[in-house]
Design a protein around this motif. Sequence first.
Motif, PDB file in Angstrom:
ATOM      1  N   GLU A   1     -15.452   7.612 -89.127  1.00 14.22           N
ATOM      2  CA  GLU A   1     -15.680   6.451 -88.260  1.00 14.22           C
ATOM      3  C   GLU A   1     -14.471   5.530 -88.270  1.00 14.22           C
ATOM      4  O   GLU A   1     -14.030   5.046 -87.240  1.00 14.22           O
ATOM      5  CB  GLU A   1     -16.932   5.692 -88.705  1.00 14.22           C
ATOM      6  N   HIS A   2     -13.902   5.332 -89.444  1.00 10.37           N
ATOM      7  CA  HIS A   2     -12.746   4.437 -89.564  1.00 10.37           C
ATOM      8  C   HIS A   2     -11.533   4.999 -88.806  1.00 10.37           C
ATOM      9  O   HIS A   2     -10.860   4.292 -88.066  1.00 10.37           O
ATOM     10  CB  HIS A   2     -12.398   4.266 -91.048  1.00 10.37           C
TER      11      HIS A   2
ATOM     12  N   HIS B   1     -12.385  20.410 -82.232  1.00  7.68           N
ATOM     13  CA  HIS B   1     -12.578  20.844 -80.846  1.00  7.68           C
ATOM     14  C   HIS B   1     -14.046  20.660 -80.412  1.00  7.68           C
ATOM     15  O   HIS B   1     -14.333  19.995 -79.419  1.00  7.68           O
ATOM     16  CB  HIS B   1     -12.149  22.315 -80.719  1.00  7.68           C
ATOM     17  N   SER B   2     -14.966  21.224 -81.179  1.00 11.28           N
ATOM     18  CA  SER B   2     -16.372  21.262 -80.742  1.00 11.28           C
ATOM     19  C   SER B   2     -17.165  20.018 -81.104  1.00 11.28           C
ATOM     20  O   SER B   2     -18.188  19.729 -80.484  1.00 11.28           O
ATOM     21  CB  SER B   2     -17.072  22.479 -81.359  1.00 11.28           C
ATOM     22  N   GLY B   3     -16.708  19.288 -82.154  1.00 13.59           N
ATOM     23  CA  GLY B   3     -17.412  18.075 -82.567  1.00 13.59           C
ATOM     24  C   GLY B   3     -18.480  18.339 -83.625  1.00 13.59           C
ATOM     25  O   GLY B   3     -18.935  19.475 -83.819  1.00 13.59           O
TER      26      GLY B   3
ATOM     27  N   VAL C   1      -4.019  18.348 -94.583  1.00  9.30           N
ATOM     28  CA  VAL C   1      -3.240  17.560 -93.624  1.00  9.30           C
ATOM     29  C   VAL C   1      -4.039  17.050 -92.420  1.00  9.30           C
ATOM     30  O   VAL C   1      -3.623  16.111 -91.730  1.00  9.30           O
ATOM     31  CB  VAL C   1      -2.023  18.386 -93.125  1.00  9.30           C
ATOM     32  N   ALA C   2      -5.186  17.650 -92.122  1.00 10.34           N
ATOM     33  CA  ALA C   2      -5.879  17.408 -90.850  1.00 10.34           C
ATOM     34  C   ALA C   2      -6.088  15.927 -90.482  1.00 10.34           C
ATOM     35  O   ALA C   2      -5.974  15.576 -89.295  1.00 10.34           O
ATOM     36  CB  ALA C   2      -7.212  18.157 -90.823  1.00 10.34           C
ATOM     37  N   PRO C   3      -6.384  15.009 -91.440  1.00  6.83           N
ATOM     38  CA  PRO C   3      -6.612  13.615 -91.022  1.00  6.83           C
ATOM     39  C   PRO C   3      -5.434  12.983 -90.274  1.00  6.83           C
ATOM     40  O   PRO C   3      -5.643  12.063 -89.484  1.00  6.83           O
ATOM     41  CB  PRO C   3      -6.874  12.881 -92.349  1.00  6.83           C
ATOM     42  N   VAL C   4      -4.212  13.473 -90.478  1.00  3.00           N
ATOM     43  CA  VAL C   4      -3.081  12.847 -89.758  1.00  3.00           C
ATOM     44  C   VAL C   4      -3.220  13.045 -88.247  1.00  3.00           C
ATOM     45  O   VAL C   4      -2.691  12.271 -87.463  1.00  3.00           O
ATOM     46  CB  VAL C   4      -1.675  13.329 -90.242  1.00  3.00           C
ATOM     47  N   ALA C   5      -3.958  14.091 -87.858  1.00  2.29           N
ATOM     48  CA  ALA C   5      -4.149  14.361 -86.425  1.00  2.29           C
ATOM     49  C   ALA C   5      -5.003  13.280 -85.761  1.00  2.29           C
ATOM     50  O   ALA C   5      -4.954  13.100 -84.548  1.00  2.29           O
ATOM     51  CB  ALA C   5      -4.795  15.731 -86.230  1.00  2.29           C
ATOM     52  N   LEU C   6      -5.802  12.566 -86.567  1.00  2.00           N
ATOM     53  CA  LEU C   6      -6.646  11.500 -86.029  1.00  2.00           C
ATOM     54  C   LEU C   6      -5.852  10.216 -85.813  1.00  2.00           C
ATOM     55  O   LEU C   6      -6.265   9.339 -85.067  1.00  2.00           O
ATOM     56  CB  LEU C   6      -7.799  11.198 -87.003  1.00  2.00           C
TER      57      LEU C   6
ATOM     58  N   ILE D   1     -15.690   9.769 -81.905  1.00  4.39           N
ATOM     59  CA  ILE D   1     -16.323   9.763 -83.234  1.00  4.39           C
ATOM     60  C   ILE D   1     -16.906  11.146 -83.553  1.00  4.39           C
ATOM     61  O   ILE D   1     -16.773  11.656 -84.663  1.00  4.39           O
ATOM     62  CB  ILE D   1     -17.396   8.655 -83.328  1.00  4.39           C
ATOM     63  N   ASN D   2     -17.516  11.770 -82.552  1.00  3.70           N
ATOM     64  CA  ASN D   2     -18.074  13.113 -82.749  1.00  3.70           C
ATOM     65  C   ASN D   2     -16.980  14.099 -83.156  1.00  3.70           C
ATOM     66  O   ASN D   2     -17.151  14.917 -84.068  1.00  3.70           O
ATOM     67  CB  ASN D   2     -18.770  13.564 -81.451  1.00  3.70           C
ATOM     68  N   LYS D   3     -15.816  13.986 -82.521  1.00  7.41           N
ATOM     69  CA  LYS D   3     -14.712  14.893 -82.831  1.00  7.41           C
ATOM     70  C   LYS D   3     -14.080  14.564 -84.196  1.00  7.41           C
ATOM     71  O   LYS D   3     -13.719  15.467 -84.951  1.00  7.41           O
ATOM     72  CB  LYS D   3     -13.665  14.855 -81.717  1.00  7.41           C
ATOM     73  N   ALA D   4     -13.957  13.275 -84.506  1.00  8.45           N
ATOM     74  CA  ALA D   4     -13.396  12.892 -85.815  1.00  8.45           C
ATOM     75  C   ALA D   4     -14.309  13.381 -86.941  1.00  8.45           C
ATOM     76  O   ALA D   4     -13.856  13.932 -87.952  1.00  8.45           O
ATOM     77  CB  ALA D   4     -13.227  11.378 -85.889  1.00  8.45           C
ATOM     78  N   ARG D   5     -15.620  13.188 -86.757  1.00  2.73           N
ATOM     79  CA  ARG D   5     -16.582  13.703 -87.752  1.00  2.73           C
ATOM     80  C   ARG D   5     -16.501  15.224 -87.824  1.00  2.73           C
ATOM     81  O   ARG D   5     -16.562  15.818 -88.898  1.00  2.73           O
ATOM     82  CB  ARG D   5     -18.012  13.332 -87.352  1.00  2.73           C
ATOM     83  N   GLY D   6     -16.393  15.858 -86.654  1.00  2.00           N
ATOM     84  CA  GLY D   6     -16.304  17.319 -86.612  1.00  2.00           C
ATOM     85  C   GLY D   6     -15.115  17.816 -87.404  1.00  2.00           C
ATOM     86  O   GLY D   6     -15.212  18.788 -88.163  1.00  2.00           O
ATOM     87  N   LEU D   7     -13.981  17.128 -87.246  1.00  3.96           N
ATOM     88  CA  LEU D   7     -12.759  17.528 -87.967  1.00  3.96           C
ATOM     89  C   LEU D   7     -12.986  17.488 -89.480  1.00  3.96           C
ATOM     90  O   LEU D   7     -12.736  18.462 -90.193  1.00  3.96           O
ATOM     91  CB  LEU D   7     -11.620  16.591 -87.545  1.00  3.96           C
ATOM     92  N   LEU D   8     -13.480  16.340 -89.974  1.00  6.24           N
ATOM     93  CA  LEU D   8     -13.619  16.205 -91.434  1.00  6.24           C
ATOM     94  C   LEU D   8     -14.772  17.047 -91.987  1.00  6.24           C
ATOM     95  O   LEU D   8     -14.639  17.686 -93.034  1.00  6.24           O
ATOM     96  CB  LEU D   8     -13.807  14.734 -91.814  1.00  6.24           C
TER      97      LEU D   8
END
Length: 313
Positions: free
Chosen positions: A310-311, A285-287, A138-143, A7-14
């Motif tokens: 989160e989703h 990477h870092s979150g 495009v980044a969300p596709v990586a999740l 979750i930390n990394k997914a939040r970090g990405l967005l």
Amino acid sequence: MDDMSRINKARGLLFGLALGDCLGAPFEGRREVTETDIVTTRDGTGQLRHTDDTALTLVLARHLAHRVGDRPRTTESLIDVDVLAREFAEAWRDEPWRGYGGGVTKSFELIVSGEPWRSAIRAVFPEGSFGNGGAMRVAPVALVGGDVREVTELARRSTEVTHAHPDALHGAVCQAVATHLALALPSTEPARPKEFVRPVRQAVSSTSWEDKIDHVVDLAERNADPAEAAAELGNDVSATASVPLALLAFLRHSGDPDAVLRFAILAGGDTDTVAAMAGALAGAHSGYAALPTHATARLEAAKDLHLYAEHLA
Ligand code: F2R
Ligand code: MG
Ligand code: MG
């Protein structure tokens, strides 16, 4: 990876993406940007307003969030290209002032008025747009993609509804696969340029893009500064002259998202988009916890970014 790190990394990405977009936006198109310019924006008190980069990323994140639980799970079920083309166009129709490109604006106008997306996207550029609009969102596709092959296919599907030129598609694949690898790399380990790019190089399937990626590694190993990087790689709205620069910003300062964003913006040119792409890599990477909290708290889209992170995590 445990649930908290995911979750930390997914939040970090967005949040990294949105932060890059918002901090870079005031300087888009400028040849020179100073540290003071960036720090003044980052450490201010007002709300941070995003542009088309974040607006369309949110559309793609929502599209994926609505489909990610469907079974059987295929790239076709994860991205319904006809629906996604309409959702992107409707986001433009609702907020056309977010700073969209000229070609894509015309495509969206036609799609909203009922023209099929496959013809609409060739109305201005018959060979297709080579802009970085596919890569920037495009980044969300990586999740969601389970491996490099699936991420590559999802990147192509999410891009082709607006950008038909091969360079726009290669750029989106490069950014998506790099983001997927940044998610998988433990936040305690730095990205080693040559090793990190190997799967990206294989995924792009283009010799000119392989050369660009080799150039990025060379610049990372030479500790190139932002001006040198922009002079050698380019910093404009084309996918070829922006995606490699974002990758370099990340490789130069992996482990330090604030430095990644500053490098991307100091390079000038398409600052919101290069910083959005670099921010997605750094945040993945870092979150989230490693991003500057005083700035992430001021993001206009913070509520939606938390929801989709989160989703999709
Ligand atoms: N458009 C901008 N910024 C300029 C104005 C913003 C200003 N602050 C405002 O508020 O008005 N930024 C955004 O656009 C870039 C992403 O562009 P996208 O989505 O790829 O759009 P488009 O229109 O397809 O391509 C962008 C331009 O690239 C050139 N181009 C593309 N394909 C071409 C081709 N085949 N032949 C010739 N030229 C081509 C055109 O100049 C397009 O207009 C991001 O920076 C985002 O932030
Ligand atoms: Mg923009
Ligand atoms: Mg831009």
